[in-house]
Design an enzyme around this catalytic site. Structure first.
Site, PDB file in Angstrom:
ATOM      1  N   GLY A  46       0.838  -1.197   0.000  1.00 29.95           N
ATOM      2  CA  GLY A  46       0.000   0.000   0.000  1.00 29.95           C
ATOM      3  C   GLY A  46       0.871   1.243   0.000  1.00 29.95           C
ATOM      4  O   GLY A  46       2.083   1.169   0.275  1.00 29.95           O
ATOM      5  N   GLN A  51       2.640  10.164   1.871  1.00 31.20           N
ATOM      6  CA  GLN A  51       3.950   9.498   2.003  1.00 31.20           C
ATOM      7  C   GLN A  51       4.903   9.902   0.878  1.00 31.20           C
ATOM      8  O   GLN A  51       6.109   9.716   0.990  1.00 31.20           O
ATOM      9  CB  GLN A  51       3.779   7.972   2.002  1.00 31.20           C
ATOM     10  CG  GLN A  51       3.094   7.433   3.242  1.00 31.20           C
ATOM     11  CD  GLN A  51       2.981   5.922   3.207  1.00 31.20           C
ATOM     12  OE1 GLN A  51       2.066   5.372   2.590  1.00 31.20           O
ATOM     13  NE2 GLN A  51       3.929   5.240   3.830  1.00 31.20           N
ATOM     14  N   CYS A  95       5.545  -0.108   7.739  1.00 31.02           N
ATOM     15  CA  CYS A  95       5.209   1.129   7.026  1.00 31.02           C
ATOM     16  C   CYS A  95       6.429   1.559   6.229  1.00 31.02           C
ATOM     17  O   CYS A  95       7.552   1.570   6.758  1.00 31.02           O
ATOM     18  CB  CYS A  95       4.819   2.211   8.036  1.00 31.02           C
ATOM     19  SG  CYS A  95       4.361   3.784   7.256  1.00 31.02           S
ATOM     20  N   LEU A  96       6.213   1.922   4.974  1.00 38.43           N
ATOM     21  CA  LEU A  96       7.336   2.328   4.130  1.00 38.43           C
ATOM     22  C   LEU A  96       7.930   3.651   4.619  1.00 38.43           C
ATOM     23  O   LEU A  96       9.066   3.966   4.273  1.00 38.43           O
ATOM     24  CB  LEU A  96       6.879   2.441   2.666  1.00 38.43           C
ATOM     25  CG  LEU A  96       6.414   1.111   2.046  1.00 38.43           C
ATOM     26  CD1 LEU A  96       5.864   1.328   0.644  1.00 38.43           C
ATOM     27  CD2 LEU A  96       7.535   0.075   2.023  1.00 38.43           C
ATOM     28  N   HIS A 137      -4.905   1.149   7.349  1.00 42.60           N
ATOM     29  CA  HIS A 137      -3.575   1.762   7.560  1.00 42.60           C
ATOM     30  C   HIS A 137      -3.398   2.952   6.602  1.00 42.60           C
ATOM     31  O   HIS A 137      -2.919   4.021   6.998  1.00 42.60           O
ATOM     32  CB  HIS A 137      -2.515   0.680   7.304  1.00 42.60           C
ATOM     33  CG  HIS A 137      -1.083   1.127   7.367  1.00 42.60           C
ATOM     34  ND1 HIS A 137      -0.190   0.669   8.314  1.00 42.60           N
ATOM     35  CD2 HIS A 137      -0.377   1.968   6.563  1.00 42.60           C
ATOM     36  CE1 HIS A 137       1.004   1.225   8.101  1.00 42.60           C
ATOM     37  NE2 HIS A 137       0.920   2.017   7.034  1.00 42.60           N
ATOM     38  N   GLU A 138      -3.813   2.769   5.338  1.00 41.98           N
ATOM     39  CA  GLU A 138      -3.617   3.834   4.332  1.00 41.98           C
ATOM     40  C   GLU A 138      -4.585   5.008   4.575  1.00 41.98           C
ATOM     41  O   GLU A 138      -4.188   6.168   4.411  1.00 41.98           O
ATOM     42  CB  GLU A 138      -3.807   3.289   2.912  1.00 41.98           C
ATOM     43  CG  GLU A 138      -2.868   2.143   2.533  1.00 41.98           C
ATOM     44  CD  GLU A 138      -1.404   2.406   2.802  1.00 41.98           C
ATOM     45  OE1 GLU A 138      -1.000   3.586   2.786  1.00 41.98           O
ATOM     46  OE2 GLU A 138      -0.663   1.457   3.049  1.00 41.98           O
ATOM     47  N   HIS A 141      -3.168   7.210   7.104  1.00 43.14           N
ATOM     48  CA  HIS A 141      -2.163   8.146   6.554  1.00 43.14           C
ATOM     49  C   HIS A 141      -2.847   9.422   6.048  1.00 43.14           C
ATOM     50  O   HIS A 141      -2.323  10.517   6.228  1.00 43.14           O
ATOM     51  CB  HIS A 141      -1.415   7.512   5.378  1.00 43.14           C
ATOM     52  CG  HIS A 141      -0.221   6.685   5.759  1.00 43.14           C
ATOM     53  ND1 HIS A 141       0.839   7.181   6.478  1.00 43.14           N
ATOM     54  CD2 HIS A 141       0.097   5.393   5.484  1.00 43.14           C
ATOM     55  CE1 HIS A 141       1.752   6.233   6.642  1.00 43.14           C
ATOM     56  NE2 HIS A 141       1.328   5.131   6.055  1.00 43.14           N
TER      57      HIS A 141
END
Ligand code: K1U
Ligand code: ZN
Length: 173
Positions: A46, A51, A95-96, A137-138, A141
């Site tokens: 994702g 981000q 998480c990236l 999760h996204e 963000h």
């Protein structure tokens, strides 16, 4: 298509609420393509627009895990959770924007999400398993929330300190 730079926590852009997409422009469609390419290259399942420094309500995801199954790249503009199950699930999230840090987070096990697709059509679908975890999760963000915000303050501070160190090391080259 282009690979985009992924912001690393702490960064003020990762803590802000993103405003909704008003018009689905060619630039936003290109952003969705670039985010998918960046997500696959990372690799990740994702990615949310803040981000990559774009303050708009767009997320991409593809949680197909089996190598022999067809990919399912998804781009969701203005996603909204319209229903959450009472049943919860626990998943060790990553998480990236917080590389190499993982922690268990409890969330609703199933969610129904409405969004606008790349063609401007409103869609609605129920997600479960990893898809449900990822979409929540996204969406977090897009609301300036990170998975570490669910952790106890001490653990969150420890991870943040590690990320400050990592960013200093990367800046030194
Ligand atoms: O939002 C992000 O930072 C992407 C993140 C999404 C995510 C992972 C786990 C639980 C919830 C949401 C990632 O993709 S981290 C990388 C990752 O999980 C992964 C990477 C390669 C293969 C499989 C998973
Ligand atoms: Zn993340």
């Amino acid at each position: 298509m282009s690979l985009l730079n992924i912001l690393i926590h702490p960064d003020p852009r990762l803590k802000k609420m993103c405003p909704p997409v008003a018009d689905l422009t060619p630039e936003l469609r290109k952003l969705a393509d670039d985010m998918l390419e960046t997500m696959y290259a990372a690799p990740g399942i994702g990615l949310a627009a803040p981000q990559v420094g774009q303050m708009t309500r767009l997320l991409v995801m593809d949680c197909v895990k089996e190598d022999d199954a067809p990919a399912r790249p998804m781009a969701l503009f203005n996603p909204e959770v319209t229903w959450s199950s009472e049943e919860t699930g626990v998943y060790e999230e990553g998480c990236l924007s917080i590389p190499e840090q993982f922690a268990e987070v409890t969330r609703p096990a199933q969610v129904r999400v409405a969004w606008t697709d790349v063609h401007g059509k409103r869609q609605e679908e129920e997600f479960d398993g990893l898809w449900a975890t990822c979409v929540q999760h996204e969406i977090d963000h897009l609301n300036g929330k990170l998975f570490i915000d669910y952790l106890k303050p001490l653990k969150r501070q420890l991870i943040t300190r590690k990320m400050v160190k990592l960013k200093k090391e990367r800046a030194r080259g």
